[in-house]
Design a protein around this motif. Structure first.
Motif, PDB file in Angstrom:
ATOM      1  N   PRO A  81       0.795  -1.233   0.000  1.00 16.04           N
ATOM      2  CA  PRO A  81       0.000   0.000   0.000  1.00 16.04           C
ATOM      3  C   PRO A  81       0.825   1.280   0.000  1.00 16.04           C
ATOM      4  N   ASP A  82       2.108   1.178   0.370  1.00 14.93           N
ATOM      5  CA  ASP A  82       2.945   2.382   0.412  1.00 14.93           C
ATOM      6  C   ASP A  82       3.438   2.796  -0.970  1.00 14.93           C
ATOM      7  N   GLN A  83       3.209   1.942  -1.973  1.00 15.43           N
ATOM      8  CA  GLN A  83       3.681   2.234  -3.326  1.00 15.43           C
ATOM      9  C   GLN A  83       2.557   2.798  -4.202  1.00 15.43           C
ATOM     10  N   SER A  84       2.945   3.532  -5.214  1.00 11.06           N
ATOM     11  CA  SER A  84       1.989   4.117  -6.144  1.00 11.06           C
ATOM     12  C   SER A  84       1.626   3.118  -7.240  1.00 11.06           C
ATOM     13  N   SER A  85       0.385   3.184  -7.726  1.00  9.12           N
ATOM     14  CA  SER A  85      -0.049   2.348  -8.836  1.00  9.12           C
ATOM     15  C   SER A  85      -0.006   3.104 -10.170  1.00  9.12           C
ATOM     16  N   ARG A  86       0.565   4.285 -10.185  1.00 11.92           N
ATOM     17  CA  ARG A  86       0.627   5.068 -11.423  1.00 11.92           C
ATOM     18  C   ARG A  86       1.555   4.408 -12.446  1.00 11.92           C
ATOM     19  N   VAL A  87       1.217   4.604 -13.709  1.00 13.85           N
ATOM     20  CA  VAL A  87       2.071   4.134 -14.800  1.00 13.85           C
ATOM     21  C   VAL A  87       2.460   5.328 -15.668  1.00 13.85           C
ATOM     22  N   GLN A  88       3.516   5.141 -16.473  1.00 13.13           N
ATOM     23  CA  GLN A  88       4.076   6.258 -17.231  1.00 13.13           C
ATOM     24  C   GLN A  88       3.833   6.177 -18.744  1.00 13.13           C
ATOM     25  N   ALA A  89       3.214   5.111 -19.207  1.00 15.81           N
ATOM     26  CA  ALA A  89       2.864   4.992 -20.627  1.00 15.81           C
ATOM     27  C   ALA A  89       1.853   3.867 -20.774  1.00 15.81           C
ATOM     28  N   VAL A  90       0.959   3.992 -21.777  1.00 16.53           N
ATOM     29  CA  VAL A  90      -0.116   3.017 -21.979  1.00 16.53           C
ATOM     30  C   VAL A  90      -0.203   2.649 -23.459  1.00 16.53           C
ATOM     31  N   VAL A  91      -0.227   1.334 -23.746  1.00 18.55           N
ATOM     32  CA  VAL A  91      -0.492   0.819 -25.088  1.00 18.55           C
ATOM     33  C   VAL A  91      -1.820   0.065 -25.017  1.00 18.55           C
ATOM     34  N   ASP A  92      -2.856   0.675 -25.574  1.00 18.25           N
ATOM     35  CA  ASP A  92      -4.217   0.141 -25.500  1.00 18.25           C
ATOM     36  C   ASP A  92      -4.617  -0.383 -26.873  1.00 18.25           C
ATOM     37  N   LEU A  93      -4.764  -1.711 -26.973  1.00 17.20           N
ATOM     38  CA  LEU A  93      -5.191  -2.336 -28.217  1.00 17.20           C
ATOM     39  C   LEU A  93      -6.663  -2.717 -28.111  1.00 17.20           C
ATOM     40  N   TYR A  94      -7.499  -2.012 -28.849  1.00 10.10           N
ATOM     41  CA  TYR A  94      -8.935  -2.244 -29.013  1.00 10.10           C
ATOM     42  C   TYR A  94      -9.663  -2.562 -27.711  1.00 10.10           C
ATOM     43  N   GLY A  95      -9.420  -1.754 -26.691  1.00 13.43           N
ATOM     44  CA  GLY A  95     -10.081  -1.961 -25.404  1.00 13.43           C
ATOM     45  C   GLY A  95     -11.404  -1.215 -25.303  1.00 13.43           C
ATOM     46  N   PRO A  96     -12.406  -1.791 -24.618  1.00 11.80           N
ATOM     47  CA  PRO A  96     -13.662  -1.090 -24.359  1.00 11.80           C
ATOM     48  C   PRO A  96     -13.450   0.081 -23.393  1.00 11.80           C
ATOM     49  N   THR A  97     -14.357   1.046 -23.457  1.00 16.13           N
ATOM     50  CA  THR A  97     -14.294   2.195 -22.539  1.00 16.13           C
ATOM     51  C   THR A  97     -15.677   2.518 -21.989  1.00 16.13           C
ATOM     52  N   ASP A  98     -16.523   3.129 -22.812  1.00 18.10           N
ATOM     53  CA  ASP A  98     -17.831   3.602 -22.375  1.00 18.10           C
ATOM     54  C   ASP A  98     -18.899   2.562 -22.738  1.00 18.10           C
ATOM     55  N   PHE A  99     -19.335   1.783 -21.759  1.00 17.20           N
ATOM     56  CA  PHE A  99     -20.289   0.707 -22.023  1.00 17.20           C
ATOM     57  C   PHE A  99     -21.638   1.234 -22.532  1.00 17.20           C
ATOM     58  N   SER A 100     -22.024   2.442 -22.110  1.00 20.62           N
ATOM     59  CA  SER A 100     -23.313   2.963 -22.552  1.00 20.62           C
ATOM     60  C   SER A 100     -23.316   3.207 -24.058  1.00 20.62           C
ATOM     61  N   LYS A 101     -22.187   3.653 -24.589  1.00 21.64           N
ATOM     62  CA  LYS A 101     -22.058   3.847 -26.047  1.00 21.64           C
ATOM     63  C   LYS A 101     -21.810   2.501 -26.742  1.00 21.64           C
ATOM     64  N   PHE A 102     -21.081   1.638 -26.092  1.00 19.63           N
ATOM     65  CA  PHE A 102     -20.759   0.317 -26.641  1.00 19.63           C
ATOM     66  C   PHE A 102     -22.043  -0.442 -26.979  1.00 19.63           C
ATOM     67  N   VAL A 103     -22.904  -0.615 -25.989  1.00 21.95           N
ATOM     68  CA  VAL A 103     -24.045  -1.518 -26.158  1.00 21.95           C
ATOM     69  C   VAL A 103     -25.188  -0.891 -26.948  1.00 21.95           C
ATOM     70  N   THR A 104     -25.071   0.391 -27.285  1.00 20.96           N
ATOM     71  CA  THR A 104     -26.085   1.031 -28.126  1.00 20.96           C
ATOM     72  C   THR A 104     -25.568   1.277 -29.541  1.00 20.96           C
ATOM     73  N   GLY A 146     -27.028  -8.684 -14.724  1.00 20.64           N
ATOM     74  CA  GLY A 146     -28.116  -7.833 -15.180  1.00 20.64           C
ATOM     75  C   GLY A 146     -27.778  -7.143 -16.487  1.00 20.64           C
ATOM     76  N   GLU A 147     -28.770  -6.436 -17.045  1.00 24.94           N
ATOM     77  CA  GLU A 147     -28.510  -5.665 -18.254  1.00 24.94           C
ATOM     78  C   GLU A 147     -27.546  -4.530 -17.944  1.00 24.94           C
ATOM     79  N   VAL A 148     -26.772  -4.170 -18.961  1.00 24.09           N
ATOM     80  CA  VAL A 148     -25.782  -3.110 -18.782  1.00 24.09           C
ATOM     81  C   VAL A 148     -26.467  -1.758 -18.619  1.00 24.09           C
ATOM     82  N   LEU A 149     -27.345  -1.417 -19.560  1.00 24.56           N
ATOM     83  CA  LEU A 149     -28.044  -0.139 -19.481  1.00 24.56           C
ATOM     84  C   LEU A 149     -28.922  -0.091 -18.236  1.00 24.56           C
ATOM     85  N   GLY A 150     -28.863   1.006 -17.558  1.00 24.73           N
ATOM     86  CA  GLY A 150     -29.563   1.148 -16.287  1.00 24.73           C
ATOM     87  C   GLY A 150     -28.621   1.072 -15.107  1.00 24.73           C
TER      88      GLY A 150
END
Length: 371
Positions: free
Chosen positions: A236-259, A280-284
């Protein structure tokens, strides 16, 4: 006279045969196995290889796809293979890629009361100075996949002057969100705590992942030190921050995704997104959608992102990466979105030399260049 030359001739013959045999054995040991090839082709690390992902000939795919469902299940192929193994190589599946040393199943913390493990991939030659780290997080819809395929994902980056790691996290069959991100954050904190042991520069840690792994690395990038997602897995005394991100086709906003047209089935109970949210259903489930969305946590202190997505992805719509890109742009966060025209959900397009070079260049420029 013939007898006087028999011993040297036999000696030369023995040396020749031995050298040829040694070269052949060495070549076989260095040649990629079927398992190596399948794990390399498994772009989203779900333990299966689709026809689109498979880099070999079509006839071989048909042979390996025993039930004809259009998917090669890697563990079944490996389990059914009869491999003649050299006496000094009893477990081909645990062999490390050339040029790296793999520390397997290192316990990095606790999740749900059990040990969590990672493989740490080190350069064979010990560097004189600490190196940046590249941590791979597997995909599989948060409900499948493993850390195994990540060894090949990070090995080529390790060859460029990095330390690599590939981690496990609790899947949705074991626990819903936020268990997954808690475990990922615990892994980052562990690497910081043990940076000296593994030759890591704790101020230069990058993450990469595909599909569900892409979602988790994006969330790592935007939610550094967000208390509600840290968990209690350790360090717990360490940080979980990262300094660079490589995101390959990852989901983000489920409300936009499922519609999005063609993706409405992801709203149903039992979909991967539903399971992540706890059912349960995502929307809601507005609060659940907010919590899992990397965009929720964006601020101008976030690290650089490289986002890559196929325009014809049938599993995660490309608008998920486009939304993330726009939100990062609006916050003034350095990022690049690269859309691969016609590419689907992983596959050979993502293993193309220009894409691999793009990822390597991004990581080196972000984490290796002097300030």
């Amino acid at each position: 006279m013939n007898h006087s030359f028999r011993l040297p001739a036999l000696f030369l013959l023995t040396v020749t045969v031995t050298c040829c045999w040694t070269s052949e054995v060495q070549a076989q040991l260095e040649r990629p196995t079927i398992q190596d090839r399948l794990e390399s082709d498994d772009a989203n690390d779900d333990g299966k290889v689709s026809k689109n992902e498979f880099s070999g000939p079509a006839r071989l795919f048909e042979r390996l796809d025993r039930d004809g469902d259009g998917q090669i299940l890697i563990r079944e192929v490996i389990g059914n293979m009869s491999v003649r193994r050299p006496a000094n190589d009893r477990n081909l599946s645990s062999r490390s890629p050339r040029g790296v040393d793999v520390k397997r199943n290192v316990i990095f913390g606790k999740g749900g009361g059990r040990d969590l493990k990672m493989h740490i991939v080190l350069p064979e030659s010990k560097p004189s100075e600490p190196l940046p780290a590249y941590v791979w997080i597997h995909g599989g819809g948060w409900q499948a996949g493993s850390k195994e395929g990540g060894i090949n994902q990070v090995a080529r980056i390790v060859a460029e002057g990095f330390v690599g790691a590939t981690i496990e996290y609790r899947l949705t069959g074991e626990a819903p969100f936020p268990a997954q991100i808690e475990d990922c954050k615990c892994a980052i904190r562990f690497l910081r705590e043990h940076a000296d042991e593994y030759g890591i520069d704790p101020d230069r840690i990058a993450v990469g992942g595909s599909s569900a792994g892409g979602h988790l690395v994006a969330l790592l990038g935007t939610s550094g030190d967000v208390e509600e997602l840290e968990g209690s897995g350790g360090w717990p005394d360490q940080s979980s921050r990262v300094q660079a991100v490589v995101d390959l086709y990852g989901p983000t906003d489920f409300s936009k995704f499922v519609t999005t047209k063609g993706f409405e089935s992801h709203n149903r109970e039992g979909s991967p997104e539903s399971k992540l949210l706890g059912g349960g259903e995502v929307l809601g489930n507005d609060e659940g959608i907010r919590r899992v969305n990397p965009i929720t946590y964006i601020d101008d202190d976030d690290p650089p992102f490289l986002i890559i997505h196929g325009t014809s992805d049938p599993v995660v719509p490309a608008n998920q990466s486009q939304l993330l890109h726009k939100a990062l742009e609006d916050a003034g966060v350095e990022n690049k979105l690269h859309l691969i025209q016609g590419a689907k959900h992983g596959g050979r397009e993502f293993a193309a030399p220009e894409i691999r070079d793009m990822i390597t260049t991004f990581l080196k420029e972000t984490l290796q260049d002097p300030e």
